[in-house]
Design an enzyme around this catalytic site. Structure first.
Site, PDB file in Angstrom:
ATOM      1  N   GLU A   1       1.086  -1.131  -0.156  1.00 25.69           N
ATOM      2  CA  GLU A   1       0.595  -0.005   0.102  1.00 25.69           C
ATOM      3  C   GLU A   1       0.744   0.916   0.734  1.00 25.69           C
ATOM      4  O   GLU A   1       0.111   2.280  -0.860  1.00 25.69           O
ATOM      5  CB  GLU A   1      -0.753  -0.266   0.914  1.00 25.69           C
ATOM      6  CG  GLU A   1      -1.573   1.320   1.459  1.00 25.69           C
ATOM      7  CD  GLU A   1      -2.885   1.461   0.424  1.00 25.69           C
ATOM      8  OE1 GLU A   1      -2.760   2.536  -0.397  1.00 25.69           O
ATOM      9  OE2 GLU A   1      -3.242   0.584  -0.056  1.00 25.69           O
TER      10      GLU A   1
ATOM     11  N   ASP B   1       1.000   3.773  -3.085  1.00 21.71           N
ATOM     12  CA  ASP B   1       0.803   5.374  -2.532  1.00 21.71           C
ATOM     13  C   ASP B   1       1.919   6.512  -3.610  1.00 21.71           C
ATOM     14  O   ASP B   1       1.725   7.984  -4.055  1.00 21.71           O
ATOM     15  CB  ASP B   1       0.277   5.897  -1.210  1.00 21.71           C
ATOM     16  CG  ASP B   1      -0.658   5.008  -0.969  1.00 21.71           C
ATOM     17  OD1 ASP B   1      -1.691   5.018  -1.677  1.00 21.71           O
ATOM     18  OD2 ASP B   1      -1.144   5.332   0.486  1.00 21.71           O
TER      19      ASP B   1
ATOM     20  N   SER C   1      -7.584   2.822  -2.565  1.00 20.59           N
ATOM     21  CA  SER C   1      -6.495   2.867  -2.630  1.00 20.59           C
ATOM     22  C   SER C   1      -4.836   3.893  -4.072  1.00 20.59           C
ATOM     23  O   SER C   1      -4.301   4.331  -2.898  1.00 20.59           O
ATOM     24  CB  SER C   1      -4.950   1.228  -2.146  1.00 20.59           C
ATOM     25  OG  SER C   1      -6.303   2.005  -0.600  1.00 20.59           O
TER      26      SER C   1
ATOM     27  N   ASP D   1     -23.097  10.754  -7.740  1.00 27.03           N
ATOM     28  CA  ASP D   1     -24.021   9.192  -7.671  1.00 27.03           C
ATOM     29  C   ASP D   1     -22.797   8.903  -6.149  1.00 27.03           C
ATOM     30  O   ASP D   1     -21.969   9.045  -6.182  1.00 27.03           O
ATOM     31  CB  ASP D   1     -24.253   8.884  -8.841  1.00 27.03           C
ATOM     32  CG  ASP D   1     -23.254   7.870  -9.368  1.00 27.03           C
ATOM     33  OD1 ASP D   1     -21.702   7.436  -9.197  1.00 27.03           O
ATOM     34  OD2 ASP D   1     -23.110   8.826 -10.462  1.00 27.03           O
TER      35      ASP D   1
END
Length: 612
Positions: A299, A303, A526, A589
Site C-alpha cells: 500500500e 501511494d 487506494s 452518485d
C-alpha cells in the site's frame, strides 16, 4: 443527649459527603455503549496490569463556530472564501472552557490520575494507566477480544462517567471501538490479469497509444486527465502528503525503479521525500524478512508511486503512524491499542504547517466505530480543513458492502449496506474508483482465479450513505435527488438522509507499480485516492503560483462549481452485499461521486493559471 448525638452524626455525615472524592459528586451512569461487531469473540478478562494510553475527548467549546468558519472559507460564493484559519484561530475555537477542564481535572485528580499529555487545543487529554485503574476510573470491565482474521485487543463495550461529566466529555478511547483499519487496496496481481470481455479500446489515438487496460501507467494518467506538460512553479510553498498505518512504510528502492521506468525526470523524488514517523511508526529502511513474508508496504509503495508519477515536482511527505489496532505480539496478550487516525490528526494539528493535500487509503466499516468517537475524529478533520488542507480518503473496495458481512451491529442482526468511516465524515473528500478510458466506468472486477492458480476476490469501488452523519448542506440537493430517483430501490438497506460518498473519483484498476524489486499491478480506491491527491496538488500549484490560496476543504467548491471540471461517470454500480448496489447516474452518485478530473478545467474554475 441522644438528640445531640443524632444531630452530630447527621452533621458529620454531611461533612463526609461534602469532602468525598469528586467522582462521587454525582453518581456514575453509563456514558457509551457499543456492541461487539461480528468477527470478534471475547476470550477472557484483560490483565489488570496491562498498560494502555487512554485518550479523553473533552467537549470543545465552540465547534459550531469552527464549522461555520470552515464552510465560509470553503464556499466559493462567500466573501471569506480562501481565507483559511491559522493554527491559533482554530485552537481558540475548539479549546474547552476553563470550567470544563477544571471539572475533568478534578475528577482525574480525585482518582489519583495525572495526565501524560494534551492535544494542542487541550481538547484531548492523554493518560497512561494499567487496565485495573482504568476499570475503576470508568466503572467498567475490559476483556480480551480476538478477531477471526487475527489480532487481539483489550476492549470494554460499555463504560461510565459521573453524571456531571456526561456533557463535558464526548468520548474516551480505547474503550469500545473495534475499528480495524484496512488498506483499500485490492491484491497485487502479476500479468496476465483478468480482462473485461466488454472492454473497448479508446478510439482516441493519443489515448490508445499510452493507455493499456491491463497495466495503467503515469503517462496514461497524464494524458487521460490532461496534466501532461504542466510545469510546477510553487514547489517551495506547495506540498502533498500521504498516510501509512499498520506497519506500512514506502520503500525508496522500489519507488526509484518505478520512476526510472515511468517518470525518469522525477526519479530523484525516491530519495528526497521525507518519511515522518509518529507514535513509534516504522521508519525509513528496507523491508525485513518478516515484512517480506507478510507482504508489508504494498500500500505504501502504491501511494508514493501514484503521487510521484503525476505531481512532479511537488514535494511529497510520507507519514507512518504506529499504534494502529490490531496489534498481535502474541496469541494471548493485547498490546499497543491506540486508535489509528486520532494519534495522527492530533499530531498534525500540533504542527504550525502541513501539506495542502493529504491522502489516506485506509478505512473500515462505520459500524465498528462508536458514533461518539467517529464524530470527534471527524471534528478533528474539520480543524485540518479550516486551516486550508484537503483531506482525501479512499471510499472502499467492496461496493455497498462485502459479501456475507452486510449485517447491522445494532443487536438486531438485520441485513443492511455497510458504509465506511472515515470517508463517511462530511469534512473530508472521499474518492471512488473508475476503470477503462473511453468512457470511464465504475471500477469493478469479478472474482477470478489467476494464471498462478491463486483466487482473487470481487472488487468494486465503494460508496453509500452514512448512518452517523446526515447529508451536509453542500450535498443535500444532489443526494436527495439521487435517493428520490431510486424510487424505493434498496429501501431499508441504507440511511436515506445520510451523508453520501464518494465525492469524486479517478482510475483505480491495475496500476503499474513495484514492490520488492518486482513490477506488478495493483487495484483499489487506494490507487485512485493518491492519484487524485497528486492531480489536486497540481491545481494548488496553479493557484499558489499566482498568489492565490490553495483549495482547502474541497467539497463546498466541488458541489457548487468544481463539478463542471469533472467528467461525469454514468455506467456501472457499487456491486456488493449480493446485489448490484447503487448505480452510477448522470450527476452525483454514491459510487463515483461527481466524476473524474479534467485538470485544465479545474484550474480555470478555481481561478488559477496553467504553466506549460
Amino acid at each position: 443527649m441522644v438528640g445531640f448525638v443524632v444531630a452530630f452524626s447527621a452533621l458529620f455525615a454531611a461533612q463526609l459527603t461534602f469532602a468525598s472524592p469528586v467522582r462521587s459528586r454525582t453518581p456514575y451512569q453509563v456514558k457509551d455503549v457499543h456492541n461487539v461487531p461480528r468477527g470478534w469473540r471475547r476470550v477472557r478478562r484483560a490483565p489488570a496490569d496491562h498498560v494502555i494510553d487512554l485518550q479523553i475527548g473533552v467537549k470543545q467549546s465552540n465547534f459550531a463556530e469552527l464549522e461555520k468558519n470552515l464552510y465560509e472559507v470553503s464556499d466559493p460564493d462567500h466573501h471569506r472564501y480562501g481565507k483559511h484559519l491559522s493554527a491559533d484561530e482554530v485552537k481558540e475555537l475548539v479549546k474547552p472552557t476553563d470550567e470544563t477542564l477544571d471539572l475533568v481535572h478534578e475528577w482525574l485528580d480525585a482518582n489519583g490520575v495525572t495526565p501524560s499529555g494534551y492535544s494542542s487545543a487541550k481538547d484531548w487529554i492523554m493518560v497512561t494507566l494499567p487496565l485495573g485503574d482504568i476499570e475503576r476510573l470508568l466503572d467498567t470491565e475490559y476483556h480480551v477480544y480476538e478477531h477471526k482474521d487475527g489480532g487481539v485487543v483489550a476492549r470494554a463495550p460499555k463504560w461510565s462517567l459521573p453524571l456531571h461529566l456526561h456533557d463535558r466529555i464526548d468520548t474516551i478511547q480505547p474503550t469500545n471501538s473495534f475499528f480495524r483499519a484496512r488498506a483499500q487496496k485490492f491484491d497485487h496481481v502479476e500479468a496476465p490479469v483478468y480482462t473485461d470481455p466488454h472492454y473497448t479500446p479508446p478510439s482516441n489515438e493519443t489515448l490508445n497509444a499510452v493507455c493499456n487496460v491491463s497495466s495503467v501507467t503515469p503517462e496514461c494518467f497524464q494524458t487521460l486527465y490532461s496534466t501532461k506538460g504542466y510545469k510546477t512553479h510553487a514547489c517551495g510553498k506547495n506540498k502533498v502528503g500521504f498516510n501509512n498505518y499498520l506497519g506500512e512504510h514506502p520503500i525508496r528502492s522500489d519507488a526509484e525503479l518505478f520512476l526510472a521506468k515511468y517518470r525518469p525526470e522525477a526519479v530523484s523524488t525516491a530519495k528526497d521525500f521525507p518519511q515522518i514517523t509518529i507514535a513509534d511508526g516504522p521508519g525509513d529502511y528496507a523491508l525485513t524478512p518478516e515484512e517480506l513474508a507478510s507482504a508489508t508496504s504494498k500500500e505504501a509503495n502504491l501511494d508514493i508511486q501514484a503521487i510521484a508519477g503525476i505531481s512532479w515536482k511537488t514535494p511529497i511527505i510520507s507519514y507512518s503512524t504506529g499504534g494502529s489496532p490490531p496489534f498481535n505480539p502474541s496469541t494471548s496478550t493485547p498490546d499497543n491499542t491506540n486508535e489509528p487516525y486520532l494519534v495522527w490528526v492530533n499530531w498534525l494539528l500540533d504542527q504550525k504547517s502541513f501539506p495542502q493535500v493529504i491522502t489516506t487509503s485506509y478505512a473500515d466499516d462505520e459500524q465498528t466505530v462508536p458514533e461518539s468517537y467517529a464524530r470527534r475524529v471527524c471534528q478533528q478533520f474539520a480543524q485540518v480543513g479550516a486551516r486550508g488542507t484537503s483531506l482525501l480518503f479512499s471510499s472502499g473496495d467492496s461496493g455497498v458492502g462485502p459479501y456475507g458481512e452486510c449485517i447491522s451491529n445494532d443487536g438486531k442482526n438485520t441485513t443492511q449496506f455497510l458504509p465506511e468511516f472515515p470517508p463517511s465524515c462530511p469534512y473530508v473528500t472521499a474518492v471512488g474508483a473508475t476503470k477503462n478510458f473511453e468512457p470511464e466506468v465504475v471500477a469493478y472486477r469479478p472474482a477470478f482465479v489467476g494464471p498462478d492458480g491463486v483466487a482473487h476476490g470481487n472488487y468494486t469501488s465503494g460508496g453509500g450513505f452514512s448512518n452517523y452523519f446526515t447529508a451536509p448542506a453542500y450535498q443535500l440537493e444532489q443526494a436527495s435527488k439521487y435517493v428520490k430517483n431510486l424510487n424505493g430501490l434498496y429501501d431499508g438497506l441504507y440511511n436515506k438522509k445520510g451523508r453520501g460518498y464518494p465525492d469524486i473519483s479517478a482510475q483505480g484498476l491495475y496500476f503499474a507499480y513495484f514492490w520488492n524489486g518486482t513490477e506488478g499491478v495493483i487495484s483499489g480506491t487506494s490507487a485512485s485516492c493518491p492519484l487524485t491527491g497528486g492531480i489536486l496538488s497540481l491545481v494548488n500549484d496553479a493557484l499558489i503560483s499566482t498568489g492565490k490560496p490553495p483549495l482547502g476543504f474541497l467539497n463546498p467548491w466541488l458541489y457548487s462549481k468544481g463539478y463542471k471540471g469533472l467528467t461525469d461517470i454514468v455506467s456501472g454500480s457499487a456491486v456488493g452485499c449480493g446485489v448490484d448496489g447503487f448505480p452510477a447516474v448522470e450527476g452525483w452518485d454514491p459510487v463515483t461521486g461527481l466524476g473524474t478530473p479534467i485538470f485544465p478545467e479545474l484550474v480555470a474554475l478555481a481561478g488559477g493559471k496553467l504553466f506549460y
